[in-house]
Motif scaffolding. Sequence first.
Motif, mmCIF file in Angstrom:
data_model
loop_
_atom_site.group_PDB
_atom_site.id
_atom_site.type_symbol
_atom_site.label_atom_id
_atom_site.label_comp_id
_atom_site.label_asym_id
_atom_site.label_seq_id
_atom_site.Cartn_x
_atom_site.Cartn_y
_atom_site.Cartn_z
ATOM 1 N N LYS A 109 0.842 -1.195 0.000
ATOM 2 C CA LYS A 109 0.000 0.000 0.000
ATOM 3 C C LYS A 109 0.875 1.241 0.000
ATOM 4 C CE LYS A 109 -4.122 -1.754 2.242
ATOM 5 N NZ LYS A 109 -5.100 -1.506 3.300
ATOM 6 N N LEU A 110 0.329 2.316 -0.573
ATOM 7 C CA LEU A 110 1.030 3.593 -0.595
ATOM 8 C C LEU A 110 0.848 4.353 0.711
ATOM 9 C CD1 LEU A 110 0.182 4.738 -4.222
ATOM 10 C CD2 LEU A 110 2.286 3.671 -3.402
ATOM 11 N N CYS A 111 -0.176 4.038 1.485
ATOM 12 C CA CYS A 111 -0.455 4.711 2.738
ATOM 13 C C CYS A 111 -1.425 3.861 3.532
ATOM 14 C CB CYS A 111 -1.024 6.109 2.509
ATOM 15 S SG CYS A 111 -2.575 6.106 1.570
ATOM 16 N N GLY A 112 -1.599 4.184 4.824
ATOM 17 C CA GLY A 112 -2.566 3.471 5.640
ATOM 18 C C GLY A 112 -2.092 2.142 6.188
ATOM 19 N N GLY A 113 -0.803 1.811 6.040
ATOM 20 C CA GLY A 113 -0.273 0.577 6.608
ATOM 21 C C GLY A 113 -0.283 -0.570 5.640
ATOM 22 N N GLY A 114 0.894 -0.915 5.104
ATOM 23 C CA GLY A 114 1.017 -2.058 4.209
ATOM 24 C C GLY A 114 2.026 -3.051 4.747
ATOM 25 N N ILE A 115 2.430 -3.997 3.895
ATOM 26 C CA ILE A 115 3.350 -5.070 4.315
ATOM 27 C C ILE A 115 4.413 -5.258 3.241
ATOM 28 C CG2 ILE A 115 3.522 -7.560 4.736
ATOM 29 C CD1 ILE A 115 0.824 -7.489 6.001
ATOM 30 N N GLN A 116 5.640 -5.558 3.680
ATOM 31 C CA GLN A 116 6.733 -5.969 2.801
ATOM 32 C C GLN A 116 7.207 -7.357 3.213
ATOM 33 O OE1 GLN A 116 9.126 -2.319 3.542
ATOM 34 N NE2 GLN A 116 9.448 -2.327 1.338
ATOM 35 N N GLU A 117 7.691 -8.114 2.257
ATOM 36 C CA GLU A 117 8.198 -9.456 2.528
ATOM 37 C C GLU A 117 9.598 -9.610 1.956
ATOM 38 O OE1 GLU A 117 5.571 -12.145 0.707
ATOM 39 O OE2 GLU A 117 3.862 -11.754 2.056
ATOM 40 N N ARG A 118 10.361 -10.552 2.542
ATOM 41 C CA ARG A 118 11.608 -10.992 1.927
ATOM 42 C C ARG A 118 11.777 -12.476 2.192
ATOM 43 N NH1 ARG A 118 16.866 -8.797 5.355
ATOM 44 N NH2 ARG A 118 16.362 -9.769 7.368
ATOM 45 N N LEU A 119 12.530 -13.150 1.340
ATOM 46 C CA LEU A 119 12.644 -14.607 1.380
ATOM 47 C C LEU A 119 14.098 -15.037 1.534
ATOM 48 C CD1 LEU A 119 10.228 -15.625 -1.516
ATOM 49 C CD2 LEU A 119 9.768 -15.783 0.929
ATOM 50 N N MET A 120 14.291 -16.156 2.259
ATOM 51 C CA MET A 120 15.572 -16.872 2.270
ATOM 52 C C MET A 120 15.249 -18.273 1.767
ATOM 53 S SD MET A 120 18.110 -17.952 5.400
ATOM 54 C CE MET A 120 18.708 -16.326 5.746
ATOM 55 N N THR A 121 15.775 -18.618 0.606
ATOM 56 C CA THR A 121 15.412 -19.890 -0.012
ATOM 57 C C THR A 121 16.545 -20.900 0.113
ATOM 58 O OG1 THR A 121 16.221 -19.083 -2.145
ATOM 59 C CG2 THR A 121 13.897 -18.746 -1.657
ATOM 60 N N VAL A 122 16.190 -22.161 0.012
ATOM 61 C CA VAL A 122 17.182 -23.269 0.117
ATOM 62 C C VAL A 122 18.020 -23.310 -1.153
ATOM 63 C CG1 VAL A 122 17.448 -25.748 0.306
ATOM 64 C CG2 VAL A 122 15.655 -24.600 1.616
ATOM 65 N N LYS A 123 19.348 -23.285 -0.951
ATOM 66 C CA LYS A 123 20.262 -23.374 -2.103
ATOM 67 C C LYS A 123 20.664 -24.827 -2.361
ATOM 68 C CE LYS A 123 24.563 -21.465 -3.949
ATOM 69 N NZ LYS A 123 25.701 -20.553 -3.691
ATOM 70 N N GLN A 124 20.918 -25.576 -1.251
ATOM 71 C CA GLN A 124 21.352 -26.974 -1.405
ATOM 72 C C GLN A 124 20.871 -27.772 -0.217
ATOM 73 O OE1 GLN A 124 25.563 -27.430 -1.847
ATOM 74 N NE2 GLN A 124 25.499 -29.639 -2.206
ATOM 75 N N ARG A 125 20.286 -28.923 -0.458
ATOM 76 C CA ARG A 125 19.822 -29.813 0.606
ATOM 77 C C ARG A 125 20.707 -31.047 0.626
ATOM 78 N NH1 ARG A 125 14.948 -30.308 -0.819
ATOM 79 N NH2 ARG A 125 13.963 -28.877 0.646
ATOM 80 N N PHE A 126 21.272 -31.374 1.845
ATOM 81 C CA PHE A 126 22.159 -32.537 1.981
ATOM 82 C C PHE A 126 21.365 -33.784 2.331
ATOM 83 C CE2 PHE A 126 24.629 -28.732 2.837
ATOM 84 C CZ PHE A 126 25.660 -28.881 1.940
ATOM 85 N N LYS A 127 22.032 -34.878 2.237
ATOM 86 C CA LYS A 127 21.332 -36.154 2.455
ATOM 87 C C LYS A 127 20.749 -36.260 3.848
ATOM 88 C CE LYS A 127 24.108 -38.748 -0.908
ATOM 89 N NZ LYS A 127 25.006 -39.894 -1.120
#
Length: 785
Positions: A746-764
């Motif tokens: 939102k431009l005003c009135g209270g909005g939300i932002q997100e960010r991600l941490m994603t899996v690069k490599q999964r071990f056995k």
Amino acid sequence: TNTQRSFLSWPFPRTSALLLSLPDPSERAGKGDGYCSRILRAQSNRKEGNSEFRLRVEGDPESYQPGSTYRVTLIASSPSYFRGFTLIALKEGAEGDREEDYTGNFQIIDEEETQFMTNCPPAVTESTPRRRTSIQVFWTAPPSGSGCVSIKASIVQKRIINFQDEGSLTKRMCEKDATDKPLLSCCACGTAKYRVTFYGNWSEKSHPKDYPRRANHWSAIIGASHSEKYVLWEYGGFASDGIKQIAELGSPVKMEEEIRQKGDDVLTVIKMKAQWPAWQPLNTSFSLSLSGGPPPSAEFSVDQSRHLMSFLTMLGPSPDWNVGLSAEDLCTKECGWVQRVVQDLIPWDAGTDSGVTYESPNKPIVTQDKIRPLTSLDHPQSPFYDPEGGAITPVARVIVERIARKGEQCNIVPDNVDDIVADIAQEEKEEDDTPETCIYSNWSPWSACSSATCEKGKRMRQRMLKAQLDLSVPCPHTQDFEPCMGPGCSDEDASTCMLSEWISWSPCSLTCGMGTRSRERYVKQFPDDGSVCTQPTEDTENCVVNEECSPSSCLVTEWGEWDVCSATCGLGMKRRERMVKMPPADGSICGAEVLEVVKCMMPECHTIPCMLTPWSDWSDCSVTCGKGSRTRQRMLKSSVELGECTEDLEQVEKCMLPECPIDCVMSDWTEWSECNKSCGKGHTIRTRMVKLEPQFGGDPCAETIQRKKCKIRKCNRGQELQLSLFLFLSLGCKMRPWSSWTECTKLCGGGIQERLMTVKQRFKTAQLSSCKDRKEIRACNVHPC
């Protein structure tokens, strides 16, 4: 699954913006709640200001008629094209998060081109991705009370998504409100007289495609001033037998019958002559020189209960095409009468014939269609067809002008000085010494004599003071009296021989040239002394059906019957018409008169003016805020034996007090977000929206964002090293760095932002439940709108 097939057919490129629209696996099993809203968010990276593509609604309406169906077209200008598209219709202000945000219903025209979207049922998309330049669907408007609607289109061209909130890919329409509809309760007083003039502008120059050069014409015009209970014709309705006869044959006979059967719902029947040829230039003086006469016009009256005006005329030759006005309201909200209406007219289809060109052979429709406007996309063979769409060039113009007002006018403020002068000019000029600063209504008719015998009595008349321009100059009396005697006491009433009205004229003895015709009347009562009646009971006169009998002359029908006198008492007018049976073979203009108007005298008016007290003061408004009503009363002073008084003894008018306070309305709180820290003390937030700002002193809005503390676990020293080691050893994961924060929702009135941490490599050693993507949320743009 059906859900997976829907995603494969969705034409948007696989960009990072699109990834936001993919549902989590846990959501795929559900009904698809919220999928439509994710479609809207997926198109946030839009290309603004693009004019290559255009969304068009049939007829280019500014407003929609509830329940009516419109053709919606998405067009790409050459040489552009699009591969995919989406069409949605949203209520104004709706975000598209809920099913009830969507309004109206789309209907598929071509299943090979279009289909409904599986995971967003209100939306229409392409059946197969391919290059295309246009698509068409039908959209049925929602029921009354739905408010404004935005029909939005998105298109995919190469790898660019276009979705315009304002511009050529969005069409906003609002429900027709009280300003578009007839005022069902007109508050104007007295009556008004109007002149309607019809200017044909349908010519080979303005409409060159397939223009019919020989037989182009407008049929005789028929209409009426009427109440809201009677509908002559309307878009979305069905043609009556009278409309069908005009639409296909140009004959107003059946339509006039239907109008006259409506009794008190009709005040004036409007009739105007036919036009051969059709073109009548809008410049009146130029029109006179070319057509041999003025453009068709007629006068009519309106009053408080019959304040609507409708008419129609056939565009000839044509299958069933007409122009006209439907229920034009001449009453204003200010309790006055409209001064002038100018309307350009486009043709409409009566729904009784399926022809598509001016001279199509007769093709009756088995199941009658609704009356609708013609459009430029109806059929390639149509003379109005335009592959680019757009509005049809008007074929005629009608001008309705007020020429007089009669009786007491109840609107407090006159329209303007010109209106007052125009009305004064129409009033009867009395030979008296009334000061110029006193403006009166016309004198009422004389009342019946107070004496029923041959003794002298008195009769009276009255007038109303409309305006006193100079308060220092007194205005004379508003009542007038004169001596009189009862009926039957004058020499004129000595005869007791009573005759009937004349019976209508017989047909003319010749069909061409000068002949004779006759009429009769009969004796209703002979004199008491047994003598004969001396008045004639037969009458003969010459008649001319067609002035010239040469092959090049214009052939017309016999004169029709005289209309009923326009007045029920006193002096009025009556008219009669005849029609052109065959225009001159050499193409010249028919010079025969097709209309006759004469004066008619009805019995003397014996109305008794009511003797009334002045109006009381207005009562208090019925409400304490907003719109309400107030009343005032008066009493009858004249004696009952003089006759019945039909004047209103109570009046009701609208009143407006300061607007009622409107409190702030807010949405429900969202769920609490995840903690913004992975260890130690952090916080979590939730937000809500302002759905309606407070107005007129209503309760203000409360907070739109709340936060509270959260503590997951205590952070040890070297937390980052331990966390990495933990992710590597315990989770068996190698993670990418945090992504950038997304744009605020939102431009005003209270909005939300997100960010991600994603899996690069999964071990056995990794477990699926512990090695997964991570997401953080924070508040943004919390300042009020």
